[in-house]
Scaffold this motif. Structure first.
Motif, PDB file in Angstrom:
ATOM      1  N   ASP A  21       0.838  -1.202   0.000  1.00 18.90           N
ATOM      2  CA  ASP A  21       0.000   0.000   0.000  1.00 18.90           C
ATOM      3  C   ASP A  21       0.873   1.252   0.000  1.00 18.90           C
ATOM      4  O   ASP A  21       0.571   2.227  -0.688  1.00 18.90           O
ATOM      5  N   ARG A  58       2.368   1.553  -3.440  1.00 17.48           N
ATOM      6  CA  ARG A  58       1.344   2.045  -4.375  1.00 17.48           C
ATOM      7  C   ARG A  58       1.165   3.558  -4.227  1.00 17.48           C
ATOM      8  O   ARG A  58       1.105   4.280  -5.220  1.00 17.48           O
ATOM      9  N   ARG A  59       1.104   4.036  -2.988  1.00 16.58           N
ATOM     10  CA  ARG A  59       0.945   5.488  -2.784  1.00 16.58           C
ATOM     11  C   ARG A  59       2.142   6.248  -3.329  1.00 16.58           C
ATOM     12  O   ARG A  59       1.991   7.322  -3.916  1.00 16.58           O
TER      13      ARG A  59
END
Length: 61
Positions: free
Chosen positions: A18, A21-22
């Motif tokens: 996550d 991804r950010r």
């Protein structure tokens, strides 16, 4: 020693996808400072930055 062999290293912490991804999304927006802040806030910035490459768009200009 072959090109794809590596020395045994100390175990690293798992990459939080996550976070990667950010960081990748920030790069896609052109906000490299934000991407740097995101990965540098982790325990393994290099691994997270490397993982972010899978979320960076390849634009053919």
């Amino acid at each position: 020693m072959g090109l794809f062999s590596r020395k045994q290293s100390a175990p690293t912490t798992p990459v939080d996808m996550d976070v990667a991804r950010r960081a990748g999304e920030a790069v896609n927006r052109g906000d490299l400072d934000e991407a740097d802040r995101i990965v540098n806030a982790t325990s393994d910035p290099q691994a997270h930055a490397f993982a972010a490459f899978r979320f960076i768009d390849n634009a053919d200009d």
